[in-house]
Design a protein around this motif. Structure first.
Motif, mmCIF file in Angstrom:
data_model
loop_
_atom_site.group_PDB
_atom_site.id
_atom_site.type_symbol
_atom_site.label_atom_id
_atom_site.label_comp_id
_atom_site.label_asym_id
_atom_site.label_seq_id
_atom_site.Cartn_x
_atom_site.Cartn_y
_atom_site.Cartn_z
ATOM 1 N N CYS A 138 -27.464 -18.575 -9.523
ATOM 2 C CA CYS A 138 -28.739 -19.249 -9.765
ATOM 3 C C CYS A 138 -28.445 -20.670 -10.248
ATOM 4 C CB CYS A 138 -29.558 -18.508 -10.812
ATOM 5 S SG CYS A 138 -31.059 -19.416 -11.230
ATOM 6 N N CYS A 141 -30.461 -21.122 -13.967
ATOM 7 C CA CYS A 141 -30.063 -20.505 -15.246
ATOM 8 C C CYS A 141 -28.607 -20.038 -15.246
ATOM 9 C CB CYS A 141 -30.982 -19.337 -15.592
ATOM 10 S SG CYS A 141 -30.728 -17.870 -14.578
ATOM 11 N N CYS A 158 -33.911 -15.469 -8.155
ATOM 12 C CA CYS A 158 -33.348 -15.092 -9.447
ATOM 13 C C CYS A 158 -34.303 -14.193 -10.235
ATOM 14 C CB CYS A 158 -33.035 -16.354 -10.261
ATOM 15 S SG CYS A 158 -32.332 -15.988 -11.881
ATOM 16 N N VAL A 160 -34.256 -13.659 -13.352
ATOM 17 C CA VAL A 160 -34.545 -14.204 -14.672
ATOM 18 C C VAL A 160 -35.552 -15.341 -14.608
ATOM 19 C CG1 VAL A 160 -33.547 -15.244 -16.745
ATOM 20 C CG2 VAL A 160 -32.205 -13.598 -15.403
ATOM 21 N N CYS A 161 -35.287 -16.304 -13.717
ATOM 22 C CA CYS A 161 -36.109 -17.518 -13.761
ATOM 23 C C CYS A 161 -36.861 -17.804 -12.465
ATOM 24 C CB CYS A 161 -35.244 -18.715 -14.160
ATOM 25 S SG CYS A 161 -34.084 -19.194 -12.889
HETATM 26 ZN ZN LIG Z 1 -32.127 -18.106 -12.712
#
Ligand SMILES: [Zn+2]
Length: 222
Positions: A138, A141, A158, A160-161
């Motif tokens: 990614c 992040c 991703c 997470v983000c």
């Molecule tokens: Zn990410």
């Protein structure tokens, strides 16, 4: 902290090809055993940074394009083993030749010590290539994924983000293959040498990091 088994082996050499996970496994194991993780590359860099006699010699030979000699590597190892090789160590990247392995045996013998365990982390080049080829990162992040081994929940995104994942640029297959060619010249001979000695263990290292740590710990406490 959990109770530690008493039968732990503490004088350990890890063998394995580039990308086998040897370096991270060695660092993990050394920390777990509370013994030094001895990588000749790190030791050389430390000596050079400290400006010691050994460091100046090493810097001079690398500056002139020569390889650091066996003799210098052995003096470096002897210095780091200390007088009694206690409380133990995990070597990673050393020995690199049968001659160095014999010298290590001698250094330990002089200290009334010996290797407890040589662990071969066996993983074929094809498996290491597959790991690298599928790797995704990614850019936002920094989280790392793998197309088949650790895919994101949504393809190309991703977890997470939510940023779009990219193939990692630093994973160069040609460099890897070149390093394997070099390893092929000395690795199998060392494995054969240690196989003849006691305390040799081999494991399929084409597993996740967590699985590898578990296997390494099992061999260390067997
Ligand atoms: Zn990410």
């Amino acid at each position: 902290m959990e109770a530690q088994p008493t039968g732990k082996r503490r004088r350990i050499v890890l063998l394995g090809g580039p990308g086998s996970g040897k370096g991270t496994a060695a660092a993990w194991l050394a920390k777990k055993l509370a013994v030094p993780h001895l990588s000749t590359g790190d030791m050389l860099r430390a000596e050079i940074a400290a400006g010691s006699d050994l460091g100046r010699e090493a810097a001079a030979s690398t500056a002139s394009g020569r390889l650091v000699s066996d003799d210098l590597v052995l003096r470096l190892v002897a210095a780091h083993l200390g007088k009694d090789a206690a409380p133990g160590f995990v070597f990673d990247g050393f020995p690199r030749t049968v001659a160095q392995a014999e010298s290590l045996d001698r250094l330990l013998h002089e200290r009334a010590s010996r290797l407890d365990l040589v662990l071969h982390l066996d993983v074929p080049l094809a498996a290491v290539e597959e790991r690298i080829v599928g790797r995704l990162g990614c850019p936002s992040c920094g989280r790392v994924y793998h197309a088949t081994r650790m895919p994101p929940k949504k393809d190309g995104v991703c977890d997470v983000c939510g940023a779009a994942l990219q193939k990692r640029k630093d994973d160069n297959l040609e460099v890897l293959r070149e390093r394997w060619k070099v390893y092929g010249e000395w690795g199998p001979r060392l494995v054969a040498y240690y196989r003849r000695h006691g305390g040799f263990a081999e494991m399929d290292a084409d597993v996740t990091a967590e699985e590898l740590y578990a296997k390494v710990w099992e061999a260390t406490t067997a």
